[in-house]
Scaffold this motif. Structure first.
Motif, short mmCIF file in Angstrom:
data_model
loop_
_atom_site.label_atom_id
_atom_site.label_comp_id
_atom_site.label_asym_id
_atom_site.label_seq_id
_atom_site.Cartn_x
_atom_site.Cartn_y
_atom_site.Cartn_z
N GLN A 19 0.80 -1.22 0.00
CA GLN A 19 0.00 0.00 0.00
C GLN A 19 0.84 1.28 0.00
O GLN A 19 0.32 2.36 -0.26
CB GLN A 19 -0.94 0.00 1.20
CG GLN A 19 -2.13 -0.92 1.06
CD GLN A 19 -3.07 -0.49 -0.05
OE1 GLN A 19 -3.55 0.63 -0.07
NE2 GLN A 19 -3.33 -1.39 -0.99
N THR A 20 2.11 1.17 0.29
CA THR A 20 2.98 2.35 0.30
C THR A 20 3.61 2.61 -1.07
O THR A 20 4.25 3.64 -1.26
CB THR A 20 4.08 2.22 1.36
OG1 THR A 20 4.98 1.15 1.00
CG2 THR A 20 3.50 1.93 2.73
N SER A 21 3.46 1.67 -2.00
CA SER A 21 4.13 1.80 -3.31
C SER A 21 3.27 2.62 -4.28
O SER A 21 2.92 2.16 -5.36
CB SER A 21 4.40 0.41 -3.90
OG SER A 21 3.19 -0.26 -4.21
N ILE A 22 2.95 3.83 -3.90
CA ILE A 22 2.08 4.69 -4.72
C ILE A 22 2.77 5.05 -6.04
O ILE A 22 3.94 5.43 -6.06
CB ILE A 22 1.72 5.96 -3.93
CG1 ILE A 22 0.93 5.59 -2.66
CG2 ILE A 22 0.93 6.93 -4.79
CD1 ILE A 22 0.70 6.75 -1.72
N ASP A 23 2.03 4.93 -7.11
CA ASP A 23 2.53 5.30 -8.43
C ASP A 23 2.41 6.82 -8.58
O ASP A 23 1.40 7.35 -9.04
CB ASP A 23 1.70 4.59 -9.51
CG ASP A 23 2.25 4.80 -10.91
OD1 ASP A 23 3.05 5.75 -11.10
OD2 ASP A 23 1.86 4.04 -11.82
N ILE A 24 3.47 7.52 -8.19
CA ILE A 24 3.45 8.99 -8.17
C ILE A 24 3.22 9.56 -9.57
O ILE A 24 2.53 10.57 -9.74
CB ILE A 24 4.76 9.54 -7.57
CG1 ILE A 24 4.86 9.17 -6.09
CG2 ILE A 24 4.82 11.06 -7.73
CD1 ILE A 24 3.77 9.76 -5.22
N GLY A 25 3.78 8.92 -10.59
CA GLY A 25 3.59 9.40 -11.95
C GLY A 25 2.13 9.42 -12.36
O GLY A 25 1.64 10.39 -12.95
N GLU A 26 1.41 8.35 -12.02
CA GLU A 26 -0.01 8.27 -12.36
C GLU A 26 -0.83 9.24 -11.51
O GLU A 26 -1.77 9.88 -12.00
CB GLU A 26 -0.52 6.84 -12.17
CG GLU A 26 -1.92 6.60 -12.71
CD GLU A 26 -2.02 6.69 -14.22
OE1 GLU A 26 -3.15 6.80 -14.74
OE2 GLU A 26 -0.96 6.65 -14.90
N VAL A 27 -0.46 9.36 -10.24
CA VAL A 27 -1.17 10.31 -9.37
C VAL A 27 -0.98 11.74 -9.88
O VAL A 27 -1.90 12.55 -9.84
CB VAL A 27 -0.68 10.19 -7.91
CG1 VAL A 27 -1.34 11.26 -7.03
CG2 VAL A 27 -0.99 8.81 -7.35
N GLN A 28 0.23 12.04 -10.38
CA GLN A 28 0.48 13.38 -10.91
C GLN A 28 -0.44 13.68 -12.09
O GLN A 28 -0.99 14.78 -12.19
CB GLN A 28 1.94 13.49 -11.36
CG GLN A 28 2.34 14.90 -11.79
CD GLN A 28 2.31 15.88 -10.63
OE1 GLN A 28 3.16 15.83 -9.76
NE2 GLN A 28 1.34 16.78 -10.64
N LYS A 29 -0.66 12.68 -12.94
CA LYS A 29 -1.59 12.87 -14.06
C LYS A 29 -3.00 13.13 -13.56
O LYS A 29 -3.73 13.97 -14.10
CB LYS A 29 -1.58 11.63 -14.96
CG LYS A 29 -0.28 11.38 -15.70
CD LYS A 29 -0.39 10.10 -16.52
CE LYS A 29 0.91 9.77 -17.22
NZ LYS A 29 0.80 8.48 -17.97
#
Length: 377
Positions: A19-29
């Motif tokens: 649950q800590t491995s957030i996909d920051i690139g996708e969240v940024q989009k």
């Protein structure tokens, strides 16, 4: 006019088992899509993604956009409060993680009979009222997970509250267990701003039985099941923001489109959703929304991945397998991981049920999971 707000409880992951491995690139989009289309409300909390949700919001929103261009909603985790100093610690830690110096919306997280002793003995309401006076919380309120009687008493005792966050969706609206329509009426009676959580009930309203989906498609072939769920919650008076998460950029765009030219439900559509709700509710074995509160550190002594097991169980019941299924294979795969416990490891301590917003009797339900998966392994 009701608006859409992005919830950050179920963000896209690089590793579905972490649950800590957030996909920051996708969240940024997702965040960029919101900001570019006038959606500027973002909701997070201390326990979301094991503490990483707030950090993700800082990276994708706070570090990129001017502070006055967005609104942030956060929560004081009542279930973690043991002494008065803890309130200041969690409040300041959240500000630091987010990189901001005030909250637009700040609330007591999970006001319920389970947390009642905590917020009364330590007087958490006075704490958030003080933060509003200091200008550190522009609006204060509660997220509520209990019966109408407690909500009414809470609002009577705390007239300074600005808003309430309620779980509102068409599956729970007429439920005698959740009494959502009564909770909504009380919030309206007290003149509070209403924020909506779980409008899609953790995805339950998206992946619905074929019979229910066909009912909606026959009425309007173009609208998705998600759009129907969001329109129900957004059609209610006094609702200012409907908060819903998304797993990717495309889902975020679809949610934004629903509210761009928002069309409230008419009476025929309300009745249609009542029929849809009955079909869906009849197909769900365990009413879990996968909020994962029961899986926070220290809750389960055996670290049983409860919500994951419940999802597998619901899927297995839906397809009606007998002695073998892909769900059973997945259960076995998860259970063989030494970091996790099996359903049969449950000691029935009941700590998980205390924190469950859906008031599920989790130990009893884990016995059903055991019967379904382990007796045929």
């Amino acid at each position: 006019m009701v608006e859409y707000g992005l919830g950050l409880m179920r963000l896209p992951l690089l590793d579905e088992n972490d649950q800590t491995s957030i996909d920051i690139g996708e969240v940024q989009k997702m965040v960029d899509e919101c900001m570019e289309n006038g959606v500027n409300f973002f909701d997070t909390a201390v326990p979301y993604h094991l503490g990483k949700s707030e950090e993700a919001l800082k990276k994708t929103l706070v570090d990129k956009y001017p502070r006055d261009s967005f609104l942030i909603s956060d929560k004081l985790p009542l279930f973690n409060i043991q002494k008065e100093e803890d309130m200041e610690y969690y409040f300041n830690t959240s500000l630091e993680k987010l990189g901001i110096d005030y909250f637009d919306y700040y609330m007591l997280h999970n006001v319920s009979n389970w947390t009642k002793t905590i917020y009364r003995n330590i007087d958490c309401f006075s704490f958030i009222k003080q933060k509003k006076q200091e200008g550190l919380a522009k609006k204060i309120g509660i997220s509520f997970h209990d019966k109408p009687k407690l909500l009414r008493k809470t609002l009577e005792e705390n007239p300074e509250l600005d808003f309430v966050l309620l779980q509102i969706n068409y599956l729970d609206w007429d439920s005698q267990s959740f009494k959502v329509n009564e909770l909504y009426d009380i919030a309206v009676e007290y003149g509070l701003e209403i924020l909506v959580m779980e409008p899609l009930k953790g995805g339950t309203i998206i992946n619905i039985p074929d019979e229910a989906e066909q009912l909606l498609k026959n009425y309007n072939p173009e609208d998705s099941t998600a759009k129907w769920g969001l329109r129900f919650s957004g059609s209610l008076d006094n609702v200012t923001y409907v908060l819903s998460g998304a797993k990717n950029h495309d889902q975020t765009r679809e949610n934004i489109e629903t509210f761009r030219d928002f069309k409230p439900l008419n009476l025929n559509e309300v009745e249609l959703l009542r029929k849809t709700a009955k079909i869906i509710n009849d197909s769900i074995a365990i009413q879990c929304t996968e909020c994962r509160y029961c899986m926070e550190d220290g809750i389960c002594p055996h670290n049983i991945p409860i919500s994951e097991y419940f999802t597998l169980y619901n899927d297995a019941k839906r397809v009606g397998f007998k002695d073998f299924s892909t769900q059973q294979v997945m259960y076995r795969t998860i259970g063989l991981n030494p970091d996790y416990g099996l359903a049969s490891d449950c000691e029935e301590c009941g700590e998980c049920s205390k924190i469950c917003p859906q008031k599920l009797k989790i130990p009893k339900l884990l016995k059903q999971v055991y019967e379904e998966f382990e007796t045929t392994m």
